[in-house]
Design a protein around this motif. Sequence first.
Motif, mmCIF file in Angstrom:
data_model
loop_
_atom_site.group_PDB
_atom_site.id
_atom_site.type_symbol
_atom_site.label_atom_id
_atom_site.label_comp_id
_atom_site.label_asym_id
_atom_site.label_seq_id
_atom_site.Cartn_x
_atom_site.Cartn_y
_atom_site.Cartn_z
ATOM 1 N N LYS A 215 0.820 -1.218 0.000
ATOM 2 C CA LYS A 215 0.000 0.000 0.000
ATOM 3 C C LYS A 215 0.855 1.270 0.000
ATOM 4 C CE LYS A 215 -3.945 -2.164 2.319
ATOM 5 N NZ LYS A 215 -4.906 -2.089 3.461
ATOM 6 N N GLU A 216 2.061 1.176 -0.518
ATOM 7 C CA GLU A 216 2.924 2.355 -0.621
ATOM 8 C C GLU A 216 2.886 2.902 -2.042
ATOM 9 O OE1 GLU A 216 6.415 1.901 2.708
ATOM 10 O OE2 GLU A 216 6.766 0.980 0.751
ATOM 11 N N ILE A 217 3.423 4.092 -2.189
ATOM 12 C CA ILE A 217 3.572 4.684 -3.517
ATOM 13 C C ILE A 217 5.067 4.917 -3.777
ATOM 14 C CG2 ILE A 217 1.303 5.755 -3.488
ATOM 15 C CD1 ILE A 217 4.120 8.117 -3.292
ATOM 16 N N GLU A 218 5.434 4.937 -5.043
ATOM 17 C CA GLU A 218 6.818 5.192 -5.427
ATOM 18 C C GLU A 218 6.887 6.519 -6.158
ATOM 19 O OE1 GLU A 218 10.130 2.302 -7.023
ATOM 20 O OE2 GLU A 218 8.976 3.053 -8.732
ATOM 21 N N LEU A 219 7.643 7.438 -5.623
ATOM 22 C CA LEU A 219 7.816 8.760 -6.216
ATOM 23 C C LEU A 219 9.122 8.794 -7.003
ATOM 24 C CD1 LEU A 219 7.135 11.798 -6.535
ATOM 25 C CD2 LEU A 219 8.336 12.177 -4.361
ATOM 26 N N ALA B 174 4.335 12.959 0.617
ATOM 27 C CA ALA B 174 5.138 13.665 1.614
ATOM 28 C C ALA B 174 6.165 12.727 2.245
ATOM 29 C CB ALA B 174 4.232 14.273 2.678
ATOM 30 N N ASP B 175 5.748 11.513 2.564
ATOM 31 C CA ASP B 175 6.655 10.538 3.169
ATOM 32 C C ASP B 175 7.736 10.126 2.172
ATOM 33 O OD1 ASP B 175 7.630 8.699 5.083
ATOM 34 O OD2 ASP B 175 6.506 7.087 4.124
ATOM 35 N N ALA B 176 7.340 9.870 0.916
ATOM 36 C CA ALA B 176 8.314 9.475 -0.104
ATOM 37 C C ALA B 176 9.284 10.614 -0.400
ATOM 38 C CB ALA B 176 7.583 9.055 -1.378
ATOM 39 N N LEU C 257 13.262 10.636 -0.123
ATOM 40 C CA LEU C 257 14.041 10.987 -1.304
ATOM 41 C C LEU C 257 15.053 12.072 -0.982
ATOM 42 C CD1 LEU C 257 14.249 10.459 -4.418
ATOM 43 C CD2 LEU C 257 12.675 12.376 -4.708
ATOM 44 N N GLN C 258 14.647 13.025 -0.152
ATOM 45 C CA GLN C 258 15.543 14.115 0.216
ATOM 46 C C GLN C 258 16.773 13.603 0.968
ATOM 47 O OE1 GLN C 258 15.234 17.988 -0.198
ATOM 48 N NE2 GLN C 258 17.248 17.036 -0.161
ATOM 49 N N MET C 259 16.608 12.529 1.731
ATOM 50 C CA MET C 259 17.735 11.983 2.484
ATOM 51 C C MET C 259 18.795 11.370 1.575
ATOM 52 S SD MET C 259 16.077 10.321 5.949
ATOM 53 C CE MET C 259 14.771 9.404 5.170
ATOM 54 N N ASN C 260 18.418 11.068 0.326
ATOM 55 C CA ASN C 260 19.354 10.461 -0.617
ATOM 56 C C ASN C 260 19.931 11.466 -1.607
ATOM 57 O OD1 ASN C 260 18.833 7.912 0.514
ATOM 58 N ND2 ASN C 260 17.067 7.602 -0.815
ATOM 59 N N LEU C 261 19.619 12.732 -1.421
ATOM 60 C CA LEU C 261 20.125 13.770 -2.320
ATOM 61 C C LEU C 261 20.910 14.815 -1.537
ATOM 62 C CD1 LEU C 261 16.981 14.332 -4.589
ATOM 63 C CD2 LEU C 261 19.154 13.318 -5.298
ATOM 64 N N VAL D 164 21.384 15.260 -19.481
ATOM 65 C CA VAL D 164 21.117 16.512 -18.763
ATOM 66 C C VAL D 164 20.229 16.303 -17.545
ATOM 67 C CG1 VAL D 164 21.411 17.889 -20.848
ATOM 68 C CG2 VAL D 164 19.134 17.079 -20.214
ATOM 69 N N THR D 165 19.707 15.098 -17.375
ATOM 70 C CA THR D 165 18.872 14.827 -16.203
ATOM 71 C C THR D 165 19.219 13.463 -15.614
ATOM 72 O OG1 THR D 165 17.103 13.837 -17.532
ATOM 73 C CG2 THR D 165 16.928 16.195 -17.056
ATOM 74 N N LEU D 166 18.821 13.269 -14.379
ATOM 75 C CA LEU D 166 18.924 11.964 -13.730
ATOM 76 C C LEU D 166 17.600 11.687 -13.029
ATOM 77 C CD1 LEU D 166 19.346 12.431 -10.396
ATOM 78 C CD2 LEU D 166 21.573 13.222 -11.211
ATOM 79 N N VAL D 167 17.299 10.423 -12.804
ATOM 80 C CA VAL D 167 16.047 10.028 -12.166
ATOM 81 C C VAL D 167 16.358 9.374 -10.828
ATOM 82 C CG1 VAL D 167 13.979 8.593 -12.337
ATOM 83 C CG2 VAL D 167 14.873 9.727 -14.379
ATOM 84 N N ARG D 168 15.718 9.870 -9.786
ATOM 85 C CA ARG D 168 15.844 9.291 -8.449
ATOM 86 C C ARG D 168 14.451 8.937 -7.940
ATOM 87 N NH1 ARG D 168 20.176 8.743 -9.884
ATOM 88 N NH2 ARG D 168 22.158 9.469 -9.016
ATOM 89 N N ARG D 169 14.345 7.901 -7.130
ATOM 90 C CA ARG D 169 13.037 7.460 -6.649
ATOM 91 C C ARG D 169 13.104 7.020 -5.194
ATOM 92 N NH1 ARG D 169 14.584 4.025 -10.686
ATOM 93 N NH2 ARG D 169 13.027 4.951 -12.047
ATOM 94 N N ALA D 170 11.949 7.063 -4.539
ATOM 95 C CA ALA D 170 11.821 6.624 -3.149
ATOM 96 C C ALA D 170 10.377 6.222 -2.914
ATOM 97 C CB ALA D 170 12.240 7.735 -2.185
ATOM 98 N N ARG D 171 10.176 5.367 -1.906
ATOM 99 C CA ARG D 171 8.840 4.885 -1.589
ATOM 100 C C ARG D 171 8.372 5.419 -0.238
ATOM 101 N NH1 ARG D 171 8.666 -1.514 -3.465
ATOM 102 N NH2 ARG D 171 9.176 -1.149 -5.678
#
Length: 390
Positions: free
Chosen positions: A42-46, A81-83, A87-91, A69-76
């Motif tokens: 029941k999570e979402i992936e951003l 807001a939670d994702a 995600l911010q912790m990995n950037l 020119v771009t990179l893609v990063r993701r988090a669940r």
Amino acid sequence: MKLQTVVIVVACSLLLGGCWDRIEVNDIAIVTAAGIDKAENKEIELSVQIFIPRSFSVGSMQGGGVKTVTLVRRARGVDIADAMSKLQMNLPRRIFWGHCKVYIYGEELAKAGVSELVDYLARHPQPRNRAFMYVSKGKAADVLNLKTDLERYSGEAVRELSGLKIGMEITLVDLINMFMGKSKAAVLPVIAVLPPSDPKKPESTDPYLFGSAVLKDGKMVGLLTQRVTRGVMWLRNEAASTTVTVKAKNVKGFVSLNPFRERTKLVPSIQDGKWKMLVVVETEGDLIQNGTHLNLVNPKWMKQIQMALQDDIETRLKLTLQQVQHGLKADIFGFATQFHRKYPKEFARVKDRWEEVFPKVEVSLKVSASIRRPGLATVPGGLTESEVKP
């Protein structure tokens, strides 16, 4: 009294100047596009597409090609807001949404519901109200990973598709208004991915507009083809810039027209307890190709082509009404709003069961089409004057 005024002015001036809260460009991660997919438990992936500033610096051309020119990063997470916090912790840079012009919901997520996800974008101060919203055919992250040839990155390619006015153009504020509207129904353009020309490079391809997705109570209930989507746009008075090819009765060959002015008006009425809607469509167009043997400068033949155009529009609208009004039972045309404006008391009595009333609304069509400019050539290309019907 004067002394107090001077003290207040000086104190206020101290708060106006300075750069104490500044954020340097080198300290932010600029998001150009975002995709949201359904994940396990029941999570979402951003997924976010982040611009790489140094890609435009000297030496960006390496190995005979242009550097990415771009990179893609993701988090669940349990929600956006939670994702985003994960995600911010990995950037190493602070995420900045102010330049994000594209938000894509994955197909599975759209079926599960997107109302709560829209809430975050509406509350957060950075996302643009005029950012474009989409549903992807498949996973949204797959669209962000594409390496497009014509545009610098896939997010820009998707945005350019909306700018062409060839399909639905729905912004964040439009989606919010539809969710808050009387009908509780919404429609979003659908993005799909073209098959790659080189199977060894599946990401080297382009996105395209597949059609549209219909949502009821925030959940996707069906997909519409591009042809039916154009019918939806006619009914919403948002007709696209497109080419219409028609064939007149008892005439060999086709004629292509380019409508340049379209207007749709919805006229509601309640007669003897029956809810009715008159759809008045007026269109004007240019003749851009004559594949017949007719001289269309002749008013007789021109009228026949205009009738064929009217019939084609009516056919599109009837097909759209059949699939959306009677099939999906979703009022994405704004019928509820029109009835509420003209008959507020009567609508108040049925607003809680509008889903039952909407399919029963009797819709009649009144279409008028005219061709203003038939072109300078009276003889169809490739034919002699003797082969043309004057």
